[in-house]
Design a protein around this motif. Structure first.
Motif, PDB file in Angstrom:
ATOM      1  N   ALA A   1     -82.683  85.903 -19.953  1.00 55.04           N
ATOM      2  CA  ALA A   1     -82.960  84.570 -19.402  1.00 55.04           C
ATOM      3  C   ALA A   1     -82.725  83.495 -20.451  1.00 55.04           C
ATOM      4  CB  ALA A   1     -84.389  84.507 -18.878  1.00 55.04           C
ATOM      5  N   ILE A   2     -83.164  83.755 -21.684  1.00 53.29           N
ATOM      6  CA  ILE A   2     -82.931  82.805 -22.779  1.00 53.29           C
ATOM      7  C   ILE A   2     -81.434  82.600 -22.987  1.00 53.29           C
ATOM      8  CG2 ILE A   2     -83.089  82.530 -25.280  1.00 53.29           C
ATOM      9  CD1 ILE A   2     -85.680  81.857 -24.072  1.00 53.29           C
ATOM     10  N   GLU A   3     -80.691  83.691 -23.046  1.00 52.71           N
ATOM     11  CA  GLU A   3     -79.252  83.600 -23.291  1.00 52.71           C
ATOM     12  C   GLU A   3     -78.542  82.885 -22.147  1.00 52.71           C
ATOM     13  OE1 GLU A   3     -78.169  87.640 -23.824  1.00 52.71           O
ATOM     14  OE2 GLU A   3     -79.108  87.829 -25.813  1.00 52.71           O
ATOM     15  N   ALA A   4     -79.012  83.098 -20.920  1.00 54.12           N
ATOM     16  CA  ALA A   4     -78.364  82.465 -19.772  1.00 54.12           C
ATOM     17  C   ALA A   4     -78.499  80.948 -19.824  1.00 54.12           C
ATOM     18  CB  ALA A   4     -78.967  83.009 -18.475  1.00 54.12           C
ATOM     19  N   VAL A   5     -79.690  80.455 -20.166  1.00 48.74           N
ATOM     20  CA  VAL A   5     -79.891  79.002 -20.229  1.00 48.74           C
ATOM     21  C   VAL A   5     -79.143  78.422 -21.422  1.00 48.74           C
ATOM     22  CG1 VAL A   5     -81.602  77.170 -20.458  1.00 48.74           C
ATOM     23  CG2 VAL A   5     -82.114  79.170 -19.067  1.00 48.74           C
ATOM     24  N   GLN A   6     -79.209  79.096 -22.549  1.00 48.07           N
ATOM     25  CA  GLN A   6     -78.535  78.587 -23.746  1.00 48.07           C
ATOM     26  C   GLN A   6     -77.033  78.426 -23.544  1.00 48.07           C
ATOM     27  OE1 GLN A   6     -79.710  81.538 -26.644  1.00 48.07           O
ATOM     28  NE2 GLN A   6     -81.160  80.141 -27.609  1.00 48.07           N
TER      29      GLN A   6
END
Length: 672
Positions: free
Chosen positions: A252-257
């Motif tokens: 989820a972190i990587e997707a938003v970043q």
């Protein structure tokens, strides 16, 4: 925060020791801690002032931690020992929610509290301080157990952490300047980390619901730095709510970043031009391309750390909280109509366009516009109001030339920047300005609100549709844990001989024969129950059993009648030396025994008192995570209210059936 005035501080200084705040609990301050937590905490309180005003059975100590010498300023750190018999609740819900429900209940909890001005009322230093050296008799007022309980449960403390006697603990609350403290949250967190490190805590959890200016820190720090705000002290993902796992959180972190800014911009209409302005502004400040959401959030966070809170320089955007600026607005006091103001604005923008995006002086712009607008008063008004505002797809920049001290204007084409992916262009085109920390926080909140919290419907398409899903996963990942590895203590010696350090756990048996089913989880997850036992180098297995029995009786409430019987997996007799059969350091030993008291309820000796509670939620959760749940009235299986679309407690039905039971009822044939 100044708890004591200068007079009381001087009196206190004559009768007790003052410790430096920024070195407290570092090695040698006040002592070296070489044993396990339960021994180190006893050594620490020997240096504290004993608070004698608590109710019977409750011990408390206080330390005075010096912030400054001139002027004299200190804060109070209270350590309150809470015996389990005096506790309002024997079970620790913090342990249960973070996944430590299978821990044995400890006999004591130690609360570490730095009160704020508001919460210090109960534990305020009694008048006995004032009577010292004054010849007046000391007067004390006993604080009741209820008052202590209310004090402990208060959420307004600058710092409140609790450590169980086995070294596991929880950071419950931390508040900085917002609560009237002269200390920032980082400084208070540093103190807590030194306490846990110095006393050799084992693992500490945090329920990270910290907010800053209305923003969830775990979200904006996660997008910027791949970790929570508490990550700088080593706290990482511990447990997610609603079935969230660590791989889900990381994805989820990587997707938003990785969301490209150019893609986000394509789905913004004219009402969101302020976001375009913010993107352009920080791209101009950055020396590197800002291509994704991760890039811009990280740059803004790093820039915030470099800005001083008290900077009062001219902001580059005094109107960044207002969206959709298309022209200079004439207020009610303006003597020109809106139509005339808009006409003058267009003339000025066209004059700047003819300047080919170079910086030109105010007088040059004014002279070019006077060819079409004869009212110099109107031109002066528009030029004064137009700086750093969006007009169509352009931003009118205004700044003072640092050399000539002349006011200058420049036009920036936002659409060109966006098409180029925010690559740093010609340095001469960067608008010259300084930005305040307050303005940066406003810009950050604007992005946070309109990208994460209130996204437009047009954003929920294609790649952008992952944003609300990923944001929910990140916000549901709020239980953090740090492993301080306190059980791996330093070398302990008797004279010149090093002691034996053994990690020991227990295995319970029923009447010495059949192993009780509920205690199998002790062996399935042995690490929480491996407690450090220190022995002389010539200790025998008989002495080992005696020491393990004593330690576990002293530490755990449910093992007060524990009797150690044998050491498992070792072919040894009681007279054999331990050193000859096991490694001297860090070895794990299982001691088998029984609970002699037949009236002991085995179910009640663990932190999770709801052993029979069955959780099977559509999100995948199988354990209690502290979120609101509801039980089916037929199968009695618990599920999250959010997962079954019961977000409003007022709409909870009198009789609730889960989907499975409701489906079975529908398929059930009609009864005659």
């Amino acid at each position: 925060m100044k708890h004591l005035n200068s007079i009381s501080f001087k009196k206190r200084k004559r009768i007790e020791r003052i410790f430096r705040f920024r070195t407290f609990c570092e090695p040698g301050h006040p002592i070296e801690f070489n044993g396990p937590f339960r021994d180190n905490i006893r050594k620490l309180v020997e240096f504290a002032r004993v608070e004698s005003r608590l109710s019977e059975g409750m011990n408390s100590w206080s330390f005075q931690l010096e912030l400054n010498r001139h002027p004299a300023m200190c804060i109070s750190l209270f350590i309150i020992e809470e015996p389990i018999e005096k506790s309002a609740s024997r079970h620790c819900h913090y342990c249960r929610y973070v996944g430590w429900g299978n821990h044995l209940i400890c006999n004591e909890r130690f609360h570490f509290v730095v009160p704020s001005k508001e919460t210090a009322v109960v534990m305020t230093v009694s008048s006995s301080y004032e009577s010292e050296g004054s010849g007046r008799p000391a007067t004390t007022t006993t604080i009741t157990a209820a008052e202590i309980s209310n004090f402990i449960e208060s959420q307004g403390h600058l710092l409140h952490g609790v450590l169980h006697s086995n070294g596991f603990g929880h950071l419950i609350s931390i508040n900085g300047i917002e609560k009237g403290s002269s200390l920032a949250g980082i400084e208070i967190m540093d103190l807590w980390d030194r306490i846990c490190t110095g006393l050799r805590a084992r693992k500490v959890s945090i329920n990270d619901v910290a907010k800053k200016n209305g923003m969830d820190l775990r979200l904006i720090h996660g997008v910027a730095f791949n970790e929570s705000w508490f990550g700088r002290w080593g706290y990482g993902f511990g447990r997610g709510s609603f079935g969230v796992t660590q791989p889900m959180y990381q994805k989820a972190i990587e997707a938003v970043q990785s969301i490209p800014l150019c893609l986000l911009i394509q789905h913004l209409d004219t009402s969101y031009q302020e976001i375009l302005f913010i993107f352009s502004k920080y791209q101009s400040l950055s020396g590197n391309p800002l291509l994704t959401l991760g890039h811009i959030f990280r740059f803004m966070q790093e820039l915030k750390e470099r800005l001083q809170p008290d900077i009062h320089n001219i902001s580059s955007s005094n109107n960044t909280t207002s969206a959709g600026i298309t022209a200079v607005n004439a207020d009610t006091a303006c003597r020109w109509s809106t139509k005339r103001v808009e006409m003058a604005t267009r003339v000025i923008v066209e004059a700047l366009m003819k300047a080919e995006f170079r910086w030109v002086s105010r007088q040059e712009v004014r002279d070019a516009a006077r060819v079409y607008i004869g009212d110099t008063g109107l031109l002066d008004f528009v030029l004064k109001s137009l700086g750093n505002q969006i007009v169509g797809s352009y931003v009118v920049r205004r700044t003072v030339n640092p050399v000539t001290k002349v006011l200058e204007y420049c036009l920036e084409d936002l659409s060109t920047n966006f098409r180029e992916g925010f690559s740093p262009g010609d340095p001469t085109k960067k608008y010259r300005h300084q930005i305040t920390r307050n303005q940066l926080m406003k810009d950050l909140f604007y992005l946070y609100k309109f990208i994460f919290k209130e996204p437009k419907l047009s954003q929920n398409i294609g790649l952008l549709s992952v944003i609300p899903i990923a944001v929910r996963i990140i916000l549901d990942s709020k239980y953090l844990i740090k492993d301080y590895k306190g059980e791996l203590c330093q070398k302990t010696e008797i004279g010149n001989e090093e002691k034996l350090k053994l990690l020991c756990s227990v295995r319970l048996k029923n009447d010495g024969h059949e192993e009780m089913e509920i205690t199998k989880r002790i062996l399935e997850q042995p690490s929480p129950y491996e407690d450090l036992v220190i022995l002389p180098p010539n200790a025998t297995f008989r002495e080992l059993k005696i020491e393990v029995e004593r330690r576990f009786k002293e530490m755990y409430w449910g093992l007060k009648s524990f009797i150690a019987e044998s050491v498992q997996d070792l072919n040894a007799v009681e007279t054999d030396l331990v050193y000859g059969l096991v490694e001297p350091t860090g070895t794990s030993i299982v001691v088998s025994g029984k609970i002699a008291d037949r009236e002991t309820n085995i179910e009640e000796i663990f932190e999770d008192k709801n052993q029979n509670m069955i959780i099977d939620c559509p999100c995948g959760a199988k354990e209690d995570d502290g979120e609101r749940m509801i039980a089916c009235d037929i199968c009695e299986v618990w599920q999250h209210m959010r997962c079954v679309q019961l977000t409003n407690t007022e709409n909870v039905p009198d009789i609730y059936l889960c989907n499975r039971c409701e489906h079975d009822i529908v398929l059930c044939p009609n009864l005659p």
